[in-house]
Design an enzyme around this catalytic site. Structure first.
Site, short mmCIF file in Angstrom:
data_model
loop_
_atom_site.label_atom_id
_atom_site.label_comp_id
_atom_site.label_asym_id
_atom_site.label_seq_id
_atom_site.Cartn_x
_atom_site.Cartn_y
_atom_site.Cartn_z
N SER A 116 -2.20 -18.02 7.89
CA SER A 116 -2.73 -19.35 8.23
C SER A 116 -3.75 -19.20 9.36
O SER A 116 -3.40 -18.68 10.42
CB SER A 116 -1.61 -20.26 8.73
N GLU B 153 -5.03 -20.64 14.81
CA GLU B 153 -3.75 -20.01 15.16
C GLU B 153 -4.02 -18.53 15.46
O GLU B 153 -3.37 -17.91 16.29
CB GLU B 153 -2.80 -20.14 13.96
N ARG C 250 4.00 -22.23 17.46
CA ARG C 250 3.04 -21.12 17.43
C ARG C 250 2.45 -20.86 18.82
O ARG C 250 1.25 -20.60 18.97
CB ARG C 250 1.89 -21.38 16.45
#
Ligand SMILES: Cc1cc2nc3c(=O)[nH]c(=O)nc-3n(C[C@H](O)[C@H](O)[C@H](O)COP(=O)(O)OP(=O)(O)OC[C@H]3O[C@@H](n4cnc5c(N)ncnc54)[C@H](O)[C@@H]3O)c2cc1C
Length: 360
Positions: free
Chosen positions: A258, A355, A184
């Site tokens: 998320s 994130e 990520r």
């Protein structure tokens, strides 16, 4: 024939000579982010072509204004009003730039929906990105966090990208190595944060791919449906079903997927934690010296799953997803982020990092 039309339309987009650029003032960004946070853009324009981007760039330069690039707004938390020219990217088109007996190279313009690109690939039976079906957002944002799902990441098929430098006005090609992809993560979240407008992304797909079916959810669905040797389309369909059943649709329940990354910790730190919490969940990390602990499990164990704090909370079916139930402000979301981070830290001594891109 289809390729020819697509190539022609996409070329049209990039060489389109006139511009309909319209710059608006004080635009509410609520409908441009999936967390549905109210924030105002000082200036806002929708960009349909490279010519419009160049015009917007010149306009912002004259006014000494920064530019903020906005895709689908599905990985963003606007923490306050944005004192910039916000450019909503709608530069669309997909081209097949090369094809051999075994592979196909697709170049997609950055404002194209990522899932439209996956759909195009799956329809042609070209494999490599089918596990990334239904990741919301645009092609241009995909390299920013090296999108990943069900054992596949963008970096696995990525060839290169073309970007417009918002400092110099020049174009630059980035190779995979230059993007510094990680979990990520990429160079566009660090050294080049906010510096480039990604214009297009090229991926190499296989005509005879090795399908990635290791994930528990995929295996379970395949066996439930009695599919022993799935094809690319069947995998894509299974991904759709899994995502539909697990993730809240932002159009119904505002969220940004998320919210936190899974922390990666040393093997010795993990072993110590495992002594205290024998039931702790874990995954291997791409870095052999590290272990990934699922942030959703940590948040759930810290007591946040399905628990509401005013208009915000962690989703009842997946504790990793922060949900805005009704009209939460950025302040309320940020308070929830800190609350969850603190709760996890107190219980496990682990720091979990967002994130989602928090935009100041
Ligand atoms: C329900 C849901 C499920 C999700 N599931 C996943 C998942 O499985 N895997 C995963 O990895 N992510 C997932 N996400 C997160 C999100 O889909 C991805 O991060 C996606 O790539 C964001 O695309 P976007 O166009 O909405 O980007 P935005 O949110 O608009 O932007 C994200 C960042 O990228 C920058 N950016 C956007 N476009 C460009 C460009 N053209 N050039 C330069 N910078 C740019 C923005 O400035 C911002 O910093 C999910 C989100 C939701 C809401």
């Amino acid at each position: 024939m289809i390729y020819a039309v697509l190539m022609w339309t996409s070329r049209m987009y990039l060489s389109y000579n006139s511009s309909m650029l319209k710059i608006q003032k004080q635009v509410d960004l609520r409908k441009h982010n999936t967390l549905k946070i109210a924030a105002k853009a000082a200036y806002f324009a929708i960009i349909y072509s490279k010519v419009e981007l160049q015009e917007a760039y010149a306009w912002a330069k004259k006014k000494n204004l920064p530019i903020f690039v906005l895709g689908g707004g599905s990985n963003i938390l606007f923490s306050q009003n944005i004192k910039a020219l916000v450019l909503k990217n709608e530069i669309k088109g997909i081209s097949v730039i090369k094809e051999t007996k075994t592979a196909a190279w697709l170049e997609a313009r950055s404002g194209e929906w990522w899932s439209t690109l996956v759909h195009f690939a799956v329809t042609h039976n070209w494999g490599g990105i089918e596990n990334l079906y239904y990741v919301p957002g645009t092609v241009g944002a995909a390299p920013v966090q090296n999108i990943g799902a069900y054992g596949v990441e963008l970096k696995d098929t990525f060839v290169s990208l073309l970007a417009f430098d918002l400092q110099s006005g020049k174009e630059k090609i980035f190779t995979a190595e230059e993007c510094k992809f990680a979990y990520r993560d990429s160079v566009f979240k660090h050294k080049y944060k906010g510096r480039y407008f990604i214009l297009s992304v090229t991926v190499k797909l296989s005509k005879n791919p090795k399908l990635k079916l290791d994930y528990g959810d995929i295996k379970a669905k395949l066996s439930e449906q009695g599919i022993k040797k799935p094809n690319i389309r069947q995998v894509a369909e299974i991904i759709r079903q899994i995502r539909d059943s697990k993730l809240p649709n932002p159009a119904v329940l505002a969220n940004a997927g998320s919210f936190f990354k899974n922390p990666e910790i040393s093997i010795s730190a993990f072993k110590k934690l495992q002594l205290r919490f024998p039931e702790i969940k874990f995954f291997p990390s791409a870095r052999p010296e590290k272990i990934k602990v699922p942030a959703g499990w940590l948040i759930e164990q810290a007591g946040f799953k399905g628990k509401r704090f005013g208009p915000v909370g962690m989703y009842e079916n997946q504790a990793l997803i922060l949900v805005n139930y009704e009209g939460a402000s950025a302040k309320q979301v940020l308070a929830q982020v800190r609350r969850v981070q603190l709760g996890v830290y107190k219980k496990f001594g682990l720091k979990i990092e967002p994130e989602v891109n928090i935009i100041n």
